[in-house]
Design a protein around this motif. Structure first.
Motif, PDB file in Angstrom:
ATOM      1  N   GLY A 109      -4.204  -1.942  -2.126  1.00 53.04           N
ATOM      2  CA  GLY A 109      -5.010  -2.899  -2.898  1.00 53.04           C
ATOM      3  C   GLY A 109      -6.438  -2.773  -2.895  1.00 53.04           C
ATOM      4  O   GLY A 109      -6.997  -2.117  -1.929  1.00 53.04           O
ATOM      5  N   LYS A 110      -7.117  -3.436  -3.511  1.00 47.42           N
ATOM      6  CA  LYS A 110      -8.629  -3.610  -3.499  1.00 47.42           C
ATOM      7  C   LYS A 110      -9.113  -4.889  -3.016  1.00 47.42           C
ATOM      8  O   LYS A 110      -8.610  -6.024  -3.593  1.00 47.42           O
ATOM      9  CB  LYS A 110      -9.230  -3.368  -4.908  1.00 47.42           C
ATOM     10  CG  LYS A 110      -8.824  -1.922  -5.324  1.00 47.42           C
ATOM     11  CD  LYS A 110      -9.533  -1.515  -6.755  1.00 47.42           C
ATOM     12  CE  LYS A 110      -9.281  -0.023  -7.063  1.00 47.42           C
ATOM     13  NZ  LYS A 110      -9.587   0.572  -8.355  1.00 47.42           N
ATOM     14  N   GLN A 111     -10.163  -4.861  -2.376  1.00 45.76           N
ATOM     15  CA  GLN A 111     -10.636  -6.326  -1.709  1.00 45.76           C
ATOM     16  C   GLN A 111     -12.092  -6.101  -1.953  1.00 45.76           C
ATOM     17  O   GLN A 111     -13.072  -5.078  -1.523  1.00 45.76           O
ATOM     18  CB  GLN A 111     -10.248  -6.308  -0.266  1.00 45.76           C
ATOM     19  CG  GLN A 111     -10.670  -7.705   0.114  1.00 45.76           C
ATOM     20  CD  GLN A 111     -10.419  -8.095   1.758  1.00 45.76           C
ATOM     21  OE1 GLN A 111     -10.265  -7.122   2.321  1.00 45.76           O
ATOM     22  NE2 GLN A 111     -10.427  -9.256   2.198  1.00 45.76           N
ATOM     23  N   ARG A 112     -12.909  -7.250  -2.154  1.00 47.92           N
ATOM     24  CA  ARG A 112     -14.412  -7.389  -2.401  1.00 47.92           C
ATOM     25  C   ARG A 112     -14.860  -7.784  -1.257  1.00 47.92           C
ATOM     26  O   ARG A 112     -14.258  -8.800  -0.577  1.00 47.92           O
ATOM     27  CB  ARG A 112     -14.739  -8.262  -3.594  1.00 47.92           C
ATOM     28  CG  ARG A 112     -14.240  -7.781  -4.930  1.00 47.92           C
ATOM     29  CD  ARG A 112     -14.545  -8.788  -5.834  1.00 47.92           C
ATOM     30  NE  ARG A 112     -15.903  -9.415  -6.212  1.00 47.92           N
ATOM     31  CZ  ARG A 112     -16.821  -9.006  -6.797  1.00 47.92           C
ATOM     32  NH1 ARG A 112     -16.476  -7.986  -7.581  1.00 47.92           N
ATOM     33  NH2 ARG A 112     -17.916  -9.851  -6.678  1.00 47.92           N
ATOM     34  N   GLN A 113     -16.001  -7.168  -0.638  1.00 53.68           N
ATOM     35  CA  GLN A 113     -16.522  -7.485   0.634  1.00 53.68           C
ATOM     36  C   GLN A 113     -18.057  -7.673   0.465  1.00 53.68           C
ATOM     37  O   GLN A 113     -18.604  -6.864  -0.397  1.00 53.68           O
ATOM     38  CB  GLN A 113     -16.486  -6.615   1.721  1.00 53.68           C
ATOM     39  CG  GLN A 113     -15.071  -6.268   2.240  1.00 53.68           C
ATOM     40  CD  GLN A 113     -14.925  -5.229   3.222  1.00 53.68           C
ATOM     41  OE1 GLN A 113     -15.650  -4.362   3.499  1.00 53.68           O
ATOM     42  NE2 GLN A 113     -13.780  -5.350   4.056  1.00 53.68           N
ATOM     43  N   ARG A 114     -18.691  -8.599   0.941  1.00 52.03           N
ATOM     44  CA  ARG A 114     -20.205  -9.081   0.741  1.00 52.03           C
ATOM     45  C   ARG A 114     -20.799  -8.427   2.311  1.00 52.03           C
ATOM     46  O   ARG A 114     -20.318  -9.062   3.281  1.00 52.03           O
ATOM     47  CB  ARG A 114     -20.310 -10.421   0.469  1.00 52.03           C
ATOM     48  CG  ARG A 114     -21.826 -11.002   0.120  1.00 52.03           C
ATOM     49  CD  ARG A 114     -21.789 -12.419  -0.067  1.00 52.03           C
ATOM     50  NE  ARG A 114     -21.023 -12.845  -1.217  1.00 52.03           N
ATOM     51  CZ  ARG A 114     -21.608 -12.767  -2.317  1.00 52.03           C
ATOM     52  NH1 ARG A 114     -22.757 -12.254  -2.649  1.00 52.03           N
ATOM     53  NH2 ARG A 114     -20.550 -13.355  -3.402  1.00 52.03           N
ATOM     54  N   HIS A 115     -21.865  -7.877   2.082  1.00 56.71           N
ATOM     55  CA  HIS A 115     -22.462  -7.640   3.053  1.00 56.71           C
ATOM     56  C   HIS A 115     -23.436  -8.759   3.718  1.00 56.71           C
ATOM     57  O   HIS A 115     -23.756  -9.861   3.068  1.00 56.71           O
ATOM     58  CB  HIS A 115     -23.841  -6.641   2.783  1.00 56.71           C
ATOM     59  CG  HIS A 115     -24.298  -5.736   3.884  1.00 56.71           C
ATOM     60  ND1 HIS A 115     -25.459  -6.486   4.521  1.00 56.71           N
ATOM     61  CD2 HIS A 115     -24.125  -4.731   4.498  1.00 56.71           C
ATOM     62  CE1 HIS A 115     -25.585  -5.670   5.765  1.00 56.71           C
ATOM     63  NE2 HIS A 115     -24.903  -4.430   5.612  1.00 56.71           N
ATOM     64  N   VAL A 123     -16.457  -2.893  -2.992  1.00 58.78           N
ATOM     65  CA  VAL A 123     -15.028  -2.944  -3.062  1.00 58.78           C
ATOM     66  C   VAL A 123     -14.164  -1.849  -2.174  1.00 58.78           C
ATOM     67  O   VAL A 123     -14.637  -0.695  -2.216  1.00 58.78           O
ATOM     68  CB  VAL A 123     -14.458  -2.785  -4.665  1.00 58.78           C
ATOM     69  CG1 VAL A 123     -12.950  -2.886  -4.619  1.00 58.78           C
ATOM     70  CG2 VAL A 123     -15.111  -3.707  -5.440  1.00 58.78           C
ATOM     71  N   VAL A 124     -13.494  -2.231  -1.396  1.00 63.55           N
ATOM     72  CA  VAL A 124     -12.717  -1.204  -0.664  1.00 63.55           C
ATOM     73  C   VAL A 124     -11.074  -1.428  -0.824  1.00 63.55           C
ATOM     74  O   VAL A 124     -10.840  -2.137  -1.318  1.00 63.55           O
ATOM     75  CB  VAL A 124     -12.931  -1.648   1.065  1.00 63.55           C
ATOM     76  CG1 VAL A 124     -14.544  -1.625   1.201  1.00 63.55           C
ATOM     77  CG2 VAL A 124     -12.754  -3.092   1.411  1.00 63.55           C
ATOM     78  N   GLU A 125     -10.628  -0.400  -0.480  1.00 61.23           N
ATOM     79  CA  GLU A 125      -8.836  -0.151  -0.645  1.00 61.23           C
ATOM     80  C   GLU A 125      -8.354  -0.407   0.916  1.00 61.23           C
ATOM     81  O   GLU A 125      -8.866  -0.015   1.779  1.00 61.23           O
ATOM     82  CB  GLU A 125      -8.590   1.099  -1.252  1.00 61.23           C
ATOM     83  CG  GLU A 125      -9.128   1.262  -2.685  1.00 61.23           C
ATOM     84  CD  GLU A 125      -8.505   2.735  -3.271  1.00 61.23           C
ATOM     85  OE1 GLU A 125      -8.304   3.682  -2.246  1.00 61.23           O
ATOM     86  OE2 GLU A 125      -8.443   2.848  -4.520  1.00 61.23           O
ATOM     87  N   ARG A 126      -7.139  -1.098   0.610  1.00 58.47           N
ATOM     88  CA  ARG A 126      -6.638  -1.436   1.729  1.00 58.47           C
ATOM     89  C   ARG A 126      -5.015  -1.468   1.721  1.00 58.47           C
ATOM     90  O   ARG A 126      -4.663  -1.863   0.540  1.00 58.47           O
ATOM     91  CB  ARG A 126      -7.119  -2.861   2.766  1.00 58.47           C
ATOM     92  CG  ARG A 126      -7.124  -3.980   1.794  1.00 58.47           C
ATOM     93  CD  ARG A 126      -7.745  -5.079   2.544  1.00 58.47           C
ATOM     94  NE  ARG A 126      -7.140  -5.192   3.804  1.00 58.47           N
ATOM     95  CZ  ARG A 126      -7.089  -6.420   4.623  1.00 58.47           C
ATOM     96  NH1 ARG A 126      -8.394  -7.133   4.305  1.00 58.47           N
ATOM     97  NH2 ARG A 126      -6.305  -6.643   5.560  1.00 58.47           N
ATOM     98  N   LEU A 127      -4.324  -1.640   2.603  1.00 57.35           N
ATOM     99  CA  LEU A 127      -3.022  -1.678   2.650  1.00 57.35           C
ATOM    100  C   LEU A 127      -2.641  -3.049   2.532  1.00 57.35           C
ATOM    101  O   LEU A 127      -2.889  -3.853   3.325  1.00 57.35           O
ATOM    102  CB  LEU A 127      -1.953  -0.956   3.390  1.00 57.35           C
ATOM    103  CG  LEU A 127      -2.090   0.527   3.442  1.00 57.35           C
ATOM    104  CD1 LEU A 127      -1.297   1.108   4.572  1.00 57.35           C
ATOM    105  CD2 LEU A 127      -1.489   0.928   2.018  1.00 57.35           C
TER     106      LEU A 127
END
Length: 208
Positions: A109-115, A123-127
């Motif tokens: 899946g994809k998750q948005r991360q804010r610095h 956007v990073v991919e993770r299980l």
């Protein structure tokens, strides 16, 4: 022996799953090729603690290395004025030894991360967890410490899981052939038969 299903009847249990409204609802299309390797489901009763064990036997396949997947239920007897009912207090699953890239219980899946400092978004991919029948072998965990309060949500999940286990024990396993040929009646336990009077007038019209 056939490559999947039971000897002489390839895909026997997959067809049983498809003909059961409950199991068909739990199963996803990507589960079906795996369930096609299911050879047998056996029940084993245990005395201490009281309960039962469901053993799902699989033939060799390219999805996982387990030959048997196990689900165990621990129950206690609860006395009522008329009988002793069983109540689930713990269920134990098993670790599925998935072969590389074959685990259908997770997906990418994809998750948005804010610095934190500059506010930039990436956007990073993770299980993430994926819907699958094989989540059945990863049941809710009840704390071992009796001092830890069990939340109502966990009680509900545990009870729901137990219903599925009982469904396998009382319907699927003893009546597998009827499900295979599509002749097993699906019963809704939320409704009970009630007496009716065929002469009862159900008309909404008023008498003069």
């Amino acid at each position: 022996m056939a490559g999947n299903g039971i000897p002489g009847v390839p895909g026997f249990w997959l067809r049983v799953f498809r003909h059961s409204a409950t199991l068909n609802d739990m199963m996803r299309p990507y589960d079906e090729p795996i369930i096609a390797y299911l050879e047998d489901i056996k029940i084993e009763y245990i005395a201490n603690p009281m309960g039962f064990r469901l053993n799902f036997h699989f033939s060799n396949n390219h999805y996982f290395t387990n030959s048997v997947l196990v689900k165990e239920y621990h129950i206690k007897s609860v006395p009522t004025p008329f009988k002793h009912d069983s109540e689930i207090y713990k269920c134990i699953g098993c670790t599925i030894d998935w072969l590389p890239h074959q685990d259908v219980t997770v997906r990418l899946g994809k998750q948005r991360q804010r610095h934190r400092s500059n506010g930039n978004i990436r956007v990073v991919e993770r299980l993430v967890k994926n819907e699958s029948f094989f989540n059945f072998f990863n049941p809710p965990v009840v704390p071992e410490d009796p001092k830890i309060e069990v939340k109502d949500e966990l009680h509900v999940r545990l009870a729901t899981d137990y219903e599925v286990g009982q469904y396998f024990r009382t319907r699927i396993i003893p009546h597998a052939y009827l499900y295979y040929i599509g002749q097993a009646p699906e019963q809704d336990d939320n409704y009970q038969d009630c007496s009716s009077d065929s002469s009862e007038d159900t008309s909404d019209s008023d008498e003069d």
